[in-house]
Enzyme design. Structure first.
Site, PDB file in Angstrom:
ATOM      1  N   ASP A 206     -22.914  14.924 -74.073  1.00 56.03           N
ATOM      2  CA  ASP A 206     -24.175  15.272 -73.433  1.00 56.03           C
ATOM      3  C   ASP A 206     -24.736  16.588 -73.988  1.00 56.03           C
ATOM      4  OD1 ASP A 206     -25.948  14.642 -71.067  1.00 56.03           O
ATOM      5  OD2 ASP A 206     -25.293  16.647 -70.472  1.00 56.03           O
ATOM      6  N   GLU A 262     -25.371  13.662 -78.177  1.00 53.70           N
ATOM      7  CA  GLU A 262     -26.755  13.658 -77.728  1.00 53.70           C
ATOM      8  C   GLU A 262     -27.354  14.965 -78.250  1.00 53.70           C
ATOM      9  OE1 GLU A 262     -29.777  13.528 -73.943  1.00 53.70           O
ATOM     10  OE2 GLU A 262     -28.020  14.783 -73.906  1.00 53.70           O
TER      11      GLU A 262
HETATM   12  C1  GLC Z   1     -28.684  14.641 -70.829  1.00 51.66           C
HETATM   13  C2  GLC Z   1     -28.546  13.398 -69.982  1.00 51.66           C
HETATM   14  C3  GLC Z   1     -29.449  13.529 -68.806  1.00 51.66           C
HETATM   15  C4  GLC Z   1     -29.022  14.736 -68.014  1.00 51.66           C
HETATM   16  C5  GLC Z   1     -29.006  15.985 -68.882  1.00 51.66           C
HETATM   17  C6  GLC Z   1     -28.273  17.096 -68.211  1.00 51.66           C
HETATM   18  O1  GLC Z   1     -29.939  14.752 -71.376  1.00 51.66           O
HETATM   19  O2  GLC Z   1     -28.807  12.255 -70.744  1.00 51.66           O
HETATM   20  O3  GLC Z   1     -29.438  12.378 -68.007  1.00 51.66           O
HETATM   21  O4  GLC Z   1     -29.894  14.918 -66.938  1.00 51.66           O
HETATM   22  O5  GLC Z   1     -28.348  15.763 -70.094  1.00 51.66           O
HETATM   23  O6  GLC Z   1     -26.904  16.821 -68.182  1.00 51.66           O
END
Ligand code: GLC
Length: 516
Positions: A206, A262
């Protein structure tokens, strides 16, 4: 190009994202759970996916629906138990499905015992596990960073009891961990080991870019403030050594364990850096194509960028929908386009990530104001999956979010499975065609230049195996001239499969072609 045998699984796999709250509910409380997922594995095997990625199911106060973790090494009772998780992994592995889970390294919940201790006093053992700054003389926050999900609120909250500000790039309930502190890195590595030892095949990391902040936390340039995560909360020189250590940890396990980052930076050149020529993360999301309109020229540009910037650095990924964005069926406004769009994710060179429900052609739910629950406005794409016809769609009485549109009018998994012309069957045929073709799974790629306006076409090649994939974004039919004779293997409309390719492409359609 590695041969079939020595290529890591994550280069050939089709990965299917499950948002556990919304997938399937075994205990009838209106929120999905791990047993629910296990009960629907037949759907995934039938569909033909190779791996699942589970969004967070860890203990959490659910301020951000699980992305605020209060215990990284346990299952929230809402979703089940660790034993349920072990059973799910075992069942997936029996079916040849890999299991990827979310890892949330940048922030914990404010209810995590680490933060509870940290905020208890300035001398607390875990104080430095988070990011604290002294108040400024004028009472302003320590820098100009802005928190996500807010109308330009500061990314800082003053902790009255101890008189210092703490940093949170997201909600105040999600304090940022201090990755400059070696104990934090070690603790987050322990989390990886905990799940690796339980048999998971990989992690989706994440907001991974956020673990490499400039240690001085300087102000962002004014023009960058409105663009989330574009400023100095990511500095590749700080991040890359951390990524290398994560990579080394994963690679020390057998079985090609993987991390997909991500990396939420809307610049493919920056994303490419995170691969670090094979020393960084194994895969990274690249979101600019997700934000591309239904336009052949823009898509061509995005594909060119990936070929130029990502491919030399590592293996690309493709994604059109997830739990943070309006589903592409809704963005692209029609089922025809949604059907054609999956030929991009599944047909372009790289690892495709599908989001549960896209194979049903689900649109975002319309969520009335009294049912809004997400602070980030993302409820629509998180609507529950309708498994069966009305009234309950295979769920208990009332799920936590409203149904997606047309769930009562046949847009459910059971009804679509009974209809060979449905989008669900298209997904299945396309995944089967991909799996049967080494060129589609991991072959080389060459975008074709002599294509009519509104058409993007590319050739995939592995040894003697060749395919051409073409997507027609145009509102009118188009003619695609190709050298040689080709047979239609899969079409988004379902018409003419197995027949010679005439060169004609329907509006908003796509084809996979094989040599005649
Ligand atoms: C990422 C996740 C999202 C979350 C954020 C904070 O972007 O995909 O859903 O709210 O991180 O953890």
């Amino acid at each position: 190009m590695p041969s079939d045998d020595d290529r890591p699984w994550w280069q050939g796999a089709v990965v299917y994202q499950i948002y556990p709250r919304s997938f399937a509910d075994a205990d009838g409380d209106g929120v999905g759970d791990l047993e629910g997922i296990r009960s629907r594995l037949d759907h995934l095997s039938w569909l033909g996916v190779d791996a699942i990625w589970l969004s967070p199911f860890f203990r959490s106060p659910m301020a951000d629906f699980g992305y605020d973790v209060s215990d990284y090494c346990d299952v929230d009772p809402l979703f089940g138990t660790l034993e349920d998780f072990d059973r799910l992994v075992a069942d997936c592995h029996d079916r040849g499905i890999k299991v990827v889970i979310d890892w949330v390294p940048n922030h914990s919940s404010d209810q995590h015992p680490w933060f509870q201790d940290a905020r208890s006093s300035r001398d607390a053992a875990h104080r430095d596990w988070y990011v604290w700054r002294e108040p400024t003389p004028d009472g302003a926050p320590p820098n100009n960073w802005v928190a996500a999900f807010s109308e330009a609120e500061p990314a800082w909250t003053l902790d009255e009891a101890t008189g210092q500000w703490y940093l949170h790039l997201f909600l105040p309930d999600q304090p940022d961990l201090n990755w400059d502190h070696p104990e934090v890195e070690a603790a987050m590595h322990d989390v990886l080991r905990f799940w690796l030892d339980r048999g998971v095949d990989g992690f989706r990391a994440d907001v991974l870019h956020a673990i490499g902040k400039d240690p001085d936390l300087p102000d962002d340039a004014e023009e960058l403030i409105p663009i989330p995560h574009s400023g100095l909360n990511h500095v590749p020189e700080v991040t890359l050594p951390r990524l290398r250590r994560i990579r080394e940890l994963l690679d020390s396990y057998d079985g090609d364990r993987m991390v997909v980052g991500e990396v939420y930076l809307l610049d493919t050149a920056l994303v490419a850096q995170y691969y670090d020529d094979g020393r960084g993360i194994h895969l990274s999301f690249n979101f600019p194509p997700l934000y591309a309109p239904w336009d052949a020229g823009v898509w061509r540009h995005r594909v060119d960028e990936v070929e130029r910037l990502i491919t030399p650095a590592g293996w690309p990924t493709w994604v059109l929908s997830n739990h943070d964005n309006i589903r592409h069926r809704s963005r692209y406004t029609s089922e025809e386009r949604a059907r054609a769009a999956v030929f991009l994710t599944v047909g372009l060179q790289g690892t495709p990530f599908l989001y549960a429900g896209e194979e049903l052609g689900l649109e975002d739910a319309v969520v009335p104001p009294e049912r809004v629950v997400d602070p980030g406005g993302r409820d629509g794409c998180r609507a529950p999956i309708p498994w069966t016809p009305a009234p309950d769609h295979g769920w208990g009485p009332e799920p936590w979010l409203p149904w997606p549109p047309h769930a009562d009018a046949g847009r459910d998994a059971e009804t679509l499975r009974a209809d060979e012309g449905s989008i669900l069957h298209l997904y299945r045929r396309l995944l089967a065609a991909r799996r049967a073709s080494p060129a589609m799974v991991a072959g080389g790629q060459r975008v074709l230049d002599d294509t009519p306006d509104g058409v993007l076409a590319w050739e995939r090649t592995a040894g003697d195996d060749r395919r051409v994939v073409a997507v027609c974004f145009a509102a009118a039919p188009a003619e695609l001239a190709l050298a040689g004779d080709w047979v239609v293997e899969v079409t988004s409309t379902g018409a003419g499969e197995g027949e010679p390719f005439t060169g004609s492409l329907d509006p908003d359609s796509a084809v996979v072609l094989r040599p005649a």
